[in-house]
Design a protein around this motif. Structure first.
Motif, PDB file in Angstrom:
ATOM      1  N   MET A   1       0.665  -1.479  -0.292  1.00  0.00           N
ATOM      2  CA  MET A   1       0.353  -0.460   0.219  1.00  0.00           C
ATOM      3  C   MET A   1       0.891   1.010   0.133  1.00  0.00           C
ATOM      4  SD  MET A   1      -2.863   0.469   2.555  1.00  0.00           S
ATOM      5  CE  MET A   1      -3.791   2.711   2.487  1.00  0.00           C
ATOM      6  N   SER A   2       1.298   2.162  -1.137  1.00  0.00           N
ATOM      7  CA  SER A   2       1.704   3.166  -1.339  1.00  0.00           C
ATOM      8  C   SER A   2       1.714   4.593   0.604  1.00  0.00           C
ATOM      9  CB  SER A   2       1.012   4.154  -1.997  1.00  0.00           C
ATOM     10  OG  SER A   2      -0.119   4.621  -2.743  1.00  0.00           O
ATOM     11  N   GLU A   3       2.167   4.834   0.127  1.00  0.00           N
ATOM     12  CA  GLU A   3       2.101   6.059   1.263  1.00  0.00           C
ATOM     13  C   GLU A   3       1.614   7.170   0.840  1.00  0.00           C
ATOM     14  OE1 GLU A   3       4.852   8.670   4.316  1.00  0.00           O
ATOM     15  OE2 GLU A   3       6.035   7.171   3.204  1.00  0.00           O
ATOM     16  N   ARG A   4       0.143   7.605   1.871  1.00  0.00           N
ATOM     17  CA  ARG A   4      -0.762   8.839   1.536  1.00  0.00           C
ATOM     18  C   ARG A   4       0.421   9.602   1.595  1.00  0.00           C
ATOM     19  NH1 ARG A   4      -3.671  11.219   5.191  1.00  0.00           N
ATOM     20  NH2 ARG A   4      -5.534  11.134   3.930  1.00  0.00           N
ATOM     21  N   LEU A   5      -0.653  10.934   1.377  1.00  0.00           N
ATOM     22  CA  LEU A   5      -0.462  12.169   1.212  1.00  0.00           C
ATOM     23  C   LEU A   5      -1.040  13.120   2.719  1.00  0.00           C
ATOM     24  CD1 LEU A   5       0.114  13.213  -2.798  1.00  0.00           C
ATOM     25  CD2 LEU A   5       1.709  12.459  -0.945  1.00  0.00           C
ATOM     26  N   SER A   6      -0.420  13.900   2.576  1.00  0.00           N
ATOM     27  CA  SER A   6      -0.870  14.479   4.119  1.00  0.00           C
ATOM     28  C   SER A   6      -1.718  15.664   2.885  1.00  0.00           C
ATOM     29  CB  SER A   6       0.187  15.168   5.233  1.00  0.00           C
ATOM     30  OG  SER A   6       0.694  14.733   5.559  1.00  0.00           O
ATOM     31  N   VAL A   7      -2.607  15.891   3.789  1.00  0.00           N
ATOM     32  CA  VAL A   7      -3.425  17.389   3.220  1.00  0.00           C
ATOM     33  C   VAL A   7      -4.061  18.474   4.602  1.00  0.00           C
ATOM     34  CG1 VAL A   7      -6.727  17.642   3.263  1.00  0.00           C
ATOM     35  CG2 VAL A   7      -5.880  15.519   2.582  1.00  0.00           C
ATOM     36  N   PHE A   8      -3.399  19.533   3.630  1.00  0.00           N
ATOM     37  CA  PHE A   8      -2.842  20.367   4.011  1.00  0.00           C
ATOM     38  C   PHE A   8      -4.533  21.250   4.717  1.00  0.00           C
ATOM     39  CE2 PHE A   8       1.130  19.526   2.362  1.00  0.00           C
ATOM     40  CZ  PHE A   8       1.838  19.525   3.445  1.00  0.00           C
ATOM     41  N   LYS A   9      -4.438  22.286   5.656  1.00  0.00           N
ATOM     42  CA  LYS A   9      -5.582  23.455   5.551  1.00  0.00           C
ATOM     43  C   LYS A   9      -5.402  24.210   5.274  1.00  0.00           C
ATOM     44  CE  LYS A   9      -8.490  25.106   9.190  1.00  0.00           C
ATOM     45  NZ  LYS A   9      -8.579  25.552  10.656  1.00  0.00           N
ATOM     46  N   THR A  10      -6.878  24.282   4.735  1.00  0.00           N
ATOM     47  CA  THR A  10      -6.782  25.399   3.663  1.00  0.00           C
ATOM     48  C   THR A  10      -7.506  26.695   4.443  1.00  0.00           C
ATOM     49  OG1 THR A  10      -6.954  24.631   1.324  1.00  0.00           O
ATOM     50  CG2 THR A  10      -7.524  27.009   1.326  1.00  0.00           C
ATOM     51  N   TYR A  11      -6.745  27.513   5.027  1.00  0.00           N
ATOM     52  CA  TYR A  11      -7.663  29.012   6.173  1.00  0.00           C
ATOM     53  C   TYR A  11      -7.886  30.349   4.633  1.00  0.00           C
ATOM     54  CZ  TYR A  11      -4.627  26.831   9.616  1.00  0.00           C
ATOM     55  OH  TYR A  11      -4.453  25.629  10.772  1.00  0.00           O
ATOM     56  N   LYS A  12      -9.122  30.184   5.214  1.00  0.00           N
ATOM     57  CA  LYS A  12     -10.195  31.025   4.286  1.00  0.00           C
ATOM     58  C   LYS A  12     -10.513  32.047   5.614  1.00  0.00           C
ATOM     59  CE  LYS A  12     -11.815  28.006   1.129  1.00  0.00           C
ATOM     60  NZ  LYS A  12     -12.826  27.678   0.540  1.00  0.00           N
ATOM     61  N   LEU A  13     -10.861  33.549   5.093  1.00  0.00           N
ATOM     62  CA  LEU A  13     -11.752  34.891   5.846  1.00  0.00           C
ATOM     63  C   LEU A  13     -12.510  34.047   6.060  1.00  0.00           C
ATOM     64  CD1 LEU A  13     -10.982  37.326   3.321  1.00  0.00           C
ATOM     65  CD2 LEU A  13      -9.293  36.668   4.773  1.00  0.00           C
ATOM     66  N   TYR A  14     -13.404  34.762   7.130  1.00  0.00           N
ATOM     67  CA  TYR A  14     -14.741  34.482   7.694  1.00  0.00           C
ATOM     68  C   TYR A  14     -15.515  35.680   7.773  1.00  0.00           C
ATOM     69  CZ  TYR A  14     -18.594  33.482  10.965  1.00  0.00           C
ATOM     70  OH  TYR A  14     -19.679  33.142  11.209  1.00  0.00           O
ATOM     71  N   VAL A  15     -16.545  36.317   7.045  1.00  0.00           N
ATOM     72  CA  VAL A  15     -17.099  36.813   6.311  1.00  0.00           C
ATOM     73  C   VAL A  15     -18.724  36.891   5.942  1.00  0.00           C
ATOM     74  CG1 VAL A  15     -17.433  39.108   5.127  1.00  0.00           C
ATOM     75  CG2 VAL A  15     -15.028  38.628   5.280  1.00  0.00           C
ATOM     76  N   GLY A  16     -19.691  37.597   6.999  1.00  0.00           N
ATOM     77  CA  GLY A  16     -20.491  37.357   7.129  1.00  0.00           C
ATOM     78  C   GLY A  16     -21.414  35.819   7.331  1.00  0.00           C
ATOM     79  N   GLY A  17     -20.729  34.793   7.920  1.00  0.00           N
ATOM     80  CA  GLY A  17     -20.925  33.738   7.894  1.00  0.00           C
ATOM     81  C   GLY A  17     -21.001  32.968   6.863  1.00  0.00           C
ATOM     82  N   ARG A  18     -19.479  33.089   6.036  1.00  0.00           N
ATOM     83  CA  ARG A  18     -19.108  32.434   4.456  1.00  0.00           C
ATOM     84  C   ARG A  18     -17.707  32.221   5.440  1.00  0.00           C
ATOM     85  NH1 ARG A  18     -22.601  31.558   0.789  1.00  0.00           N
ATOM     86  NH2 ARG A  18     -24.921  32.501   1.505  1.00  0.00           N
ATOM     87  N   PHE A  19     -16.703  32.156   4.148  1.00  0.00           N
ATOM     88  CA  PHE A  19     -15.408  31.834   4.052  1.00  0.00           C
ATOM     89  C   PHE A  19     -14.618  31.733   2.791  1.00  0.00           C
ATOM     90  CE2 PHE A  19     -16.935  28.689   8.133  1.00  0.00           C
ATOM     91  CZ  PHE A  19     -16.049  28.921   9.013  1.00  0.00           C
ATOM     92  N   PRO A  20     -14.867  32.831   2.212  1.00  0.00           N
ATOM     93  CA  PRO A  20     -14.751  33.856   1.050  1.00  0.00           C
ATOM     94  C   PRO A  20     -12.715  33.718   0.935  1.00  0.00           C
ATOM     95  CG  PRO A  20     -15.625  35.096   2.154  1.00  0.00           C
ATOM     96  CD  PRO A  20     -15.104  34.354   3.451  1.00  0.00           C
ATOM     97  N   ARG A  21     -12.547  33.926  -0.246  1.00  0.00           N
ATOM     98  CA  ARG A  21     -11.155  33.981  -0.262  1.00  0.00           C
ATOM     99  C   ARG A  21     -11.188  34.832   0.250  1.00  0.00           C
ATOM    100  NH1 ARG A  21     -10.912  28.520  -2.076  1.00  0.00           N
ATOM    101  NH2 ARG A  21      -9.443  27.310  -2.034  1.00  0.00           N
TER     102      ARG A  21
END
Length: 296
Positions: A1-21
Motif C-alpha cells: 500500500m502506497s503512503e498517502r499524502l497529507s491534506v493541508f488545511k486551507t485557511y480562509k477569511l470569515y465574512v458574513g458567516g461564509r468562508f471566502p478567499r
C-alpha cells in the motif's frame, strides 16, 4: 500500500458567516515562531475584503443589538463550548504560532474558554453598572441605559494569537456590537480557525468577521470607513495608531487605545465592556401627569 499524502488545511477569511478567499486571490506565508518552518498560506486581505466585512457587520447589527442580553450570553457560552471541543487543535496552533510548549499553549486555550464564559456572564449585568436612575428636579423618572455603539473594527493583538483575540472580541459582541477583526499579522491561524468555531456556534453570520493580512494595509480602510462606529487599536504600533486616530475623527468614531504590554491572562475588568457603549436617557412622567415619555 502506497503512503498517502497529507491534506493541508486551507485557511480562509470569515465574512458574513461564509468562508471566502481574499477577493484579490493573494496569500502570504505563515511560519512558526520557534523554528521558522512553513505552517500555511493565509489569505492576504484587500481593502475590498475590509469593505465587504463592514457591510456584513452592519447588516447583522440590528438583529444582534436587538437580541436580549440573556440570549447573547447563551450564544457566547455556546462559543466557549465549541472552542473547548476543539481544544487539541487550538493547542497545536497556538503552540506553533507563539513558539510555546504544548502545556503552555493548552493553558492559554483554557484561559480563552474561561474568558468567553466570563464575558457570557456579564451580558445581562453590565446595564447595572453602565446605567441607572438619575435624580431630577421635577415629577419625572430619568433613566440611563447602555446601548451598543455599532460596528467596531478591532485590531487584534499581534503577540497573543488566541487569548488576546478572544479578550478583545468577546466584550465587543457581549454588549451588542458587531465586529470586523484584523487578526495578528504574524500569527493569524488561530484567529482564522476561531472563525470556524463561530460558524458552528449560534453566532449569527456577520456579527464577527475575521480578516488576515497586513494590518497597516487593512486598518486605514476601516478607520476611515463612514459605516464603522468605533476602533480598537490594540494590535497597532504607535505610529500606525496615531494615523488611524486621525482617520477615525472624520465621523467621530469611538477609539480605544489600550496601554502597551496588556496582560491578557489577568482577570479583566469592565473597561472593555463599557468602551463601546452609548448611553440612552429616557424621561418618563410620574403621578397624574400621564404615561407618555420621551428619550434623548
Amino acid at each position: 500500500m502506497s503512503e498517502r499524502l497529507s491534506v493541508f488545511k486551507t485557511y480562509k477569511l470569515y465574512v458574513g458567516g461564509r468562508f471566502p478567499r481574499s477577493e484579490s486571490g493573494r496569500v502570504y506565508e505563515v511560519t512558526g515562531s520557534k523554528d521558522g518552518n512553513w505552517l500555511a498560506n493565509a489569505p492576504l486581505s484587500s481593502r475590498k475584503d475590509a469593505r465587504d466585512a463592514v457591510v456584513a457587520a452592519r447588516k447583522a447589527f440590528g438583529g444582534w443589538a436587538g437580541a436580549t442580553a440573556y440570549n447573547r450570553g447563551q450564544v457566547l457560552y455556546r462559543v466557549a463550548e465549541m472552542l473547548e471541543g476543539r481544544r487539541s487543535q487550538f493547542t497545536r496552533e497556538v503552540a506553533e504560532a507563539e513558539g510555546l510548549s504544548k502545556a503552555k499553549a493548552a493553558a492559554l486555550v483554557d484561559l480563552s474558554v474561561d474568558r468567553l464564559v466570563w464575558y457570557a456572564g456579564w451580558t445581562d449585568k453590565i446595564a447595572q453598572i453602565a446605567g441607572g436612575a438619575n435624580p431630577v428636579a421635577g415629577p419625572f423618572f430619568n433613566l440611563s441605559t447602555p446601548e451598543p455603539t455599532g460596528v467596531v473594527a478591532v485590531l487584534a493583538p499581534q503577540e497573543s494569537s488566541l487569548l488576546g483575540l478572544v479578550s478583545v472580541v468577546a466584550p465587543v459582541i457581549a454588549t451588542g456590537n458587531t465586529a470586523v477583526v484584523v487578526a495578528s499579522e504574524r500569527s493569524p491561524l488561530p484567529a482564522l480557525s476561531f472563525g470556524e468555531v463561530l460558524a458552528t456556534s449560534d453566532v449569527p453570520g456577520g456579527v464577527v468577521n475575521v480578516l488576515s493580512g497586513r494590518t497597516a494595509e487593512i486598518a486605514p480602510t476601516l478607520a476611515s470607513h463612514m459605516d464603522v462606529n468605533a476602533l480598537d487599536l490594540t494590535g497597532a504600533d504607535a505610529e500606525l495608531a496615531t494615523g488611524l486616530e486621525v482617520a477615525a475623527a472624520d465621523n467621530l468614531k469611538r477609539v480605544l487605545r489600550p496601554r502597551t504590554g496588556e496582560d491578557f491572562a489577568a482577570t479583566p475588568g469592565t473597561d472593555r465592556l463599557t468602551a463601546f457603549l452609548e448611553t440612552k436617557t429616557v424621561w418618563h412622567t410620574t403621578g397624574s401627569l400621564g404615561a407618555s415619555g420621551s428619550s434623548y
